[in-house]
Design a protein around this motif. Structure first.
Motif, PDB file in Angstrom:
ATOM      1  N   ASN A   1       0.746  -1.512  -0.054  1.00 40.21           N
ATOM      2  CA  ASN A   1       0.218  -0.201   0.172  1.00 40.21           C
ATOM      3  C   ASN A   1       0.653   1.460   0.242  1.00 40.21           C
ATOM      4  O   ASN A   1       0.865   2.079  -0.726  1.00 40.21           O
ATOM      5  N   TYR A   2       2.297   1.321   0.929  1.00 34.70           N
ATOM      6  CA  TYR A   2       2.837   2.244   0.576  1.00 34.70           C
ATOM      7  C   TYR A   2       3.325   2.569  -0.718  1.00 34.70           C
ATOM      8  O   TYR A   2       3.639   3.748  -1.046  1.00 34.70           O
ATOM      9  N   TYR A   3       3.886   1.983  -1.148  1.00 30.06           N
ATOM     10  CA  TYR A   3       4.402   1.332  -2.693  1.00 30.06           C
ATOM     11  C   TYR A   3       3.988   1.892  -3.851  1.00 30.06           C
ATOM     12  O   TYR A   3       4.304   3.569  -4.507  1.00 30.06           O
ATOM     13  N   HIS A   4       2.419   2.219  -3.656  1.00 29.44           N
ATOM     14  CA  HIS A   4       1.746   2.139  -4.867  1.00 29.44           C
ATOM     15  C   HIS A   4       1.363   3.813  -4.387  1.00 29.44           C
ATOM     16  O   HIS A   4       0.637   4.184  -4.743  1.00 29.44           O
ATOM     17  N   THR A   5       1.023   3.858  -3.205  1.00 32.32           N
ATOM     18  CA  THR A   5       0.562   5.631  -2.749  1.00 32.32           C
ATOM     19  C   THR A   5       2.525   6.851  -2.631  1.00 32.32           C
ATOM     20  O   THR A   5       1.473   7.598  -3.565  1.00 32.32           O
ATOM     21  N   SER A   6       3.503   5.431  -3.042  1.00 33.67           N
ATOM     22  CA  SER A   6       4.744   6.150  -3.645  1.00 33.67           C
ATOM     23  C   SER A   6       4.234   6.134  -4.721  1.00 33.67           C
ATOM     24  O   SER A   6       4.512   7.515  -5.490  1.00 33.67           O
ATOM     25  N   LEU A   7       4.163   5.683  -5.174  1.00 38.28           N
ATOM     26  CA  LEU A   7       3.874   5.800  -7.482  1.00 38.28           C
ATOM     27  C   LEU A   7       2.567   7.307  -7.928  1.00 38.28           C
ATOM     28  O   LEU A   7       2.902   7.781  -8.809  1.00 38.28           O
ATOM     29  N   ILE A   8       1.780   6.838  -6.467  1.00 36.63           N
ATOM     30  CA  ILE A   8       0.363   8.081  -7.386  1.00 36.63           C
ATOM     31  C   ILE A   8       0.542   9.291  -6.701  1.00 36.63           C
ATOM     32  O   ILE A   8       1.239  10.365  -7.870  1.00 36.63           O
ATOM     33  N   VAL A   9       2.099   9.536  -5.634  1.00 34.74           N
ATOM     34  CA  VAL A   9       2.104  10.826  -5.267  1.00 34.74           C
ATOM     35  C   VAL A   9       3.289  11.248  -6.036  1.00 34.74           C
ATOM     36  O   VAL A   9       3.556  12.219  -6.880  1.00 34.74           O
ATOM     37  N   LEU A  10       4.786  10.138  -6.303  1.00 41.91           N
ATOM     38  CA  LEU A  10       5.196  11.072  -7.439  1.00 41.91           C
ATOM     39  C   LEU A  10       4.811  11.329  -8.582  1.00 41.91           C
ATOM     40  O   LEU A  10       5.862  12.250  -9.096  1.00 41.91           O
ATOM     41  N   ARG A  11       4.199  10.198  -8.859  1.00 40.57           N
ATOM     42  CA  ARG A  11       3.597  10.777 -10.418  1.00 40.57           C
ATOM     43  C   ARG A  11       2.923  12.123 -10.266  1.00 40.57           C
ATOM     44  O   ARG A  11       3.221  12.570 -11.912  1.00 40.57           O
ATOM     45  N   HIS A  12       2.264  12.674  -9.445  1.00 40.75           N
ATOM     46  CA  HIS A  12       1.923  13.515  -9.630  1.00 40.75           C
ATOM     47  C   HIS A  12       2.795  15.146  -9.642  1.00 40.75           C
ATOM     48  O   HIS A  12       2.864  15.928  -9.194  1.00 40.75           O
TER      49      HIS A  12
ATOM     50  N   VAL B   1      17.250  17.899 -11.490  1.00 43.78           N
ATOM     51  CA  VAL B   1      18.288  16.636 -11.370  1.00 43.78           C
ATOM     52  C   VAL B   1      17.794  15.396  -9.926  1.00 43.78           C
ATOM     53  O   VAL B   1      17.594  14.850  -9.912  1.00 43.78           O
ATOM     54  N   ALA B   2      18.115  16.866  -9.367  1.00 48.61           N
ATOM     55  CA  ALA B   2      17.921  16.504  -7.595  1.00 48.61           C
ATOM     56  C   ALA B   2      16.504  15.359  -7.139  1.00 48.61           C
ATOM     57  O   ALA B   2      16.846  14.372  -6.505  1.00 48.61           O
ATOM     58  N   MET B   3      15.498  15.761  -8.058  1.00 44.07           N
ATOM     59  CA  MET B   3      14.605  15.658  -7.997  1.00 44.07           C
ATOM     60  C   MET B   3      14.178  13.841  -8.835  1.00 44.07           C
ATOM     61  O   MET B   3      13.846  13.802  -7.667  1.00 44.07           O
ATOM     62  N   SER B   4      14.443  13.817  -9.516  1.00 44.68           N
ATOM     63  CA  SER B   4      14.797  12.583 -10.746  1.00 44.68           C
ATOM     64  C   SER B   4      15.455  11.618  -9.392  1.00 44.68           C
ATOM     65  O   SER B   4      14.824  10.269  -9.312  1.00 44.68           O
ATOM     66  N   GLU B   5      17.375  12.552  -8.575  1.00 47.12           N
ATOM     67  CA  GLU B   5      17.168  10.998  -8.089  1.00 47.12           C
ATOM     68  C   GLU B   5      16.791  10.760  -6.727  1.00 47.12           C
ATOM     69  O   GLU B   5      16.848   9.593  -6.424  1.00 47.12           O
ATOM     70  N   TYR B   6      16.004  11.923  -5.896  1.00 43.45           N
ATOM     71  CA  TYR B   6      15.452  11.306  -5.114  1.00 43.45           C
ATOM     72  C   TYR B   6      14.682  10.256  -5.493  1.00 43.45           C
ATOM     73  O   TYR B   6      14.375   9.879  -4.792  1.00 43.45           O
ATOM     74  N   LYS B   7      14.182  10.402  -6.360  1.00 46.92           N
ATOM     75  CA  LYS B   7      13.095   9.744  -6.901  1.00 46.92           C
ATOM     76  C   LYS B   7      13.518   7.741  -6.750  1.00 46.92           C
ATOM     77  O   LYS B   7      12.365   6.981  -7.096  1.00 46.92           O
TER      78      LYS B   7
ATOM     79  N   TYR C   1       2.666   4.118 -22.741  1.00 43.69           N
ATOM     80  CA  TYR C   1       3.641   2.738 -22.213  1.00 43.69           C
ATOM     81  C   TYR C   1       2.596   3.382 -20.342  1.00 43.69           C
ATOM     82  O   TYR C   1       3.346   2.879 -19.357  1.00 43.69           O
ATOM     83  N   GLU C   2       1.921   4.886 -20.207  1.00 46.20           N
ATOM     84  CA  GLU C   2       2.492   5.794 -18.487  1.00 46.20           C
ATOM     85  C   GLU C   2       1.636   4.258 -18.008  1.00 46.20           C
ATOM     86  O   GLU C   2       1.972   4.239 -16.822  1.00 46.20           O
ATOM     87  N   TYR C   3       0.614   4.153 -18.116  1.00 46.74           N
ATOM     88  CA  TYR C   3      -0.544   3.763 -17.302  1.00 46.74           C
ATOM     89  C   TYR C   3      -0.461   1.730 -17.416  1.00 46.74           C
ATOM     90  O   TYR C   3      -0.383   1.297 -16.241  1.00 46.74           O
ATOM     91  N   GLY C   4       0.182   1.326 -18.763  1.00 48.06           N
ATOM     92  CA  GLY C   4       0.335  -0.619 -18.783  1.00 48.06           C
ATOM     93  C   GLY C   4       1.468  -0.478 -17.970  1.00 48.06           C
ATOM     94  O   GLY C   4       1.617  -1.412 -17.195  1.00 48.06           O
ATOM     95  N   LEU C   5       2.388   0.740 -17.988  1.00 50.62           N
ATOM     96  CA  LEU C   5       3.644  -0.107 -17.503  1.00 50.62           C
ATOM     97  C   LEU C   5       4.161   0.865 -16.094  1.00 50.62           C
ATOM     98  O   LEU C   5       5.677   0.604 -15.377  1.00 50.62           O
ATOM     99  N   SER C   6       3.086   1.183 -15.614  1.00 49.43           N
ATOM    100  CA  SER C   6       3.444   1.980 -14.384  1.00 49.43           C
ATOM    101  C   SER C   6       4.402   3.603 -14.621  1.00 49.43           C
ATOM    102  O   SER C   6       5.485   2.847 -13.269  1.00 49.43           O
ATOM    103  N   VAL C   7       4.757   3.845 -15.484  1.00 47.20           N
ATOM    104  CA  VAL C   7       6.191   4.656 -15.740  1.00 47.20           C
ATOM    105  C   VAL C   7       5.302   5.979 -14.558  1.00 47.20           C
ATOM    106  O   VAL C   7       4.218   6.305 -14.842  1.00 47.20           O
ATOM    107  N   ILE C   8       5.862   6.661 -14.038  1.00 52.77           N
ATOM    108  CA  ILE C   8       5.756   7.607 -12.967  1.00 52.77           C
ATOM    109  C   ILE C   8       6.930   9.277 -13.894  1.00 52.77           C
ATOM    110  O   ILE C   8       7.941   8.436 -14.018  1.00 52.77           O
TER     111      ILE C   8
END
Length: 291
Positions: A47-58, A157-163, A284-291
């Motif tokens: 659940n934490y992982y999926h919340t992370s995906l949603i927040v990072l995508r946003h 770049v720092a944001m990308s690295e944190y992700k 590929y964003e949805y099917g491969l869960s790209v954020i």
């Protein structure tokens, strides 16, 4: 293609949601020694992982970040725009991500807190710099505006690295949680293979998205990982009585192959391209869960 891959993404999500909710099959037929408490912790990790995906995508979406950088690069050659506020994050999601529970060990909790704090702070500074840039443009202070562009390159770049660090922390822990939750699921290996490849695609797109400094070497390493994951996924034995699911699984593998071909073409150009990134993200964003 996009509609087809969207369905495949929904397939992965449906499987994992059933697992996370502790389906009756898991509870009644389990032959493992995993305790109910361990299963609950595993569910919370996912659940934490999926919340992370949603927040990072946003909040740290590469399209948004690169759009800001692209505007700043025009140096006054495009119409003026209004200041941009950073995308908001719900207080509930922020609290969860900044205060992970004891389903993670102390070291993991600390690392997640540090990286999310760094990400949110860096993101806020990035957008604050953009607002300053607009004011400098109005006052014709070109040297100061140029300096802010360079600073925002570094912050992007720092944001990308944190992700990327967050991906790397959560990936093995999510995989272990899936093993526990899916222990009696006949399609366990296929589901886990799909999630693992999705995670690698996330990393590749994140590394590619660095507008002024595409990280080619790390992309190549991740592409090699994805190739191995795909080859292993193709060798998984078929599971009887799951014809439709396995058909969709094969379609997912074909989508991964298509992504690899498209990414390699983009990588061979030697520099980041907005057009290539947007094309791959849309496909590929949805099917491969790209954020």
């Amino acid at each position: 293609m996009k509609k087809k891959i969207l369905f495949l993404g929904a397939l992965v999500g449906a499987f994992l949601l059933v697992s996370c909710s502790g389906g009756s099959k898991k509870q009644t037929t389990s032959t493992t020694t995993t305790t109910p408490e361990e299963l609950d912790d595993a569910s919370k990790v996912i659940n934490y992982y999926h919340t992370s995906l949603i927040v990072l995508r946003h909040v740290a979406n590469a399209k948004d970040v690169n759009a800001v950088l692209g505007y700043m690069e025009q140096n006054g050659k495009v119409p003026e725009v209004a200041p941009i506020a950073p995308p908001e994050v719900s207080a509930r999601d922020t609290a969860e991500l900044m205060n992970p529970g004891d389903y993670f060990n102390a070291e993991v909790r600390q690392n997640l807190k540090q990286n999310y704090k760094g990400l949110f702070t860096t993101r806020a500074q990035f957008y604050a710099n953009f607002d300053k840039y607009l004011s400098y443009r109005q006052s014709k202070e070109t040297a100061k505006a140029a300096k802010l562009l360079e600073e925002n390159y570094q912050l992007s770049v720092a944001m990308s690295e944190y992700k990327q660090v967050i991906f790397d922390i959560l990936s093995p822990l999510t995989e272990q949680a899936e093993k526990e939750l899916l222990a009696d699921e006949p399609l366990k290996d296929q589901i886990m293979a799909m999630r693992k490849m999705s995670g690698t695609v996330q990393s590749i797109m994140n590394l590619y998205s660095r507008k002024h400094a595409m990280d080619g070497i790390r992309i190549d390493v991740k592409m090699a990982e994805l190739k191995k994951e795909l080859e292993a996924a193709k060798k998984l034995p078929a599971v009887t009585s799951y014809d439709e699911e396995l058909k969709n699984y094969q379609s997912f593998l074909s989508s991964v192959e298509s992504f690899m071909k498209d990414m390699q073409k983009a990588r061979d150009k030697g520099a980041y391209s907005d057009a290539d990134y947007n094309s791959m993200s849309d496909a590929y964003e949805y099917g491969l869960s790209v954020i």
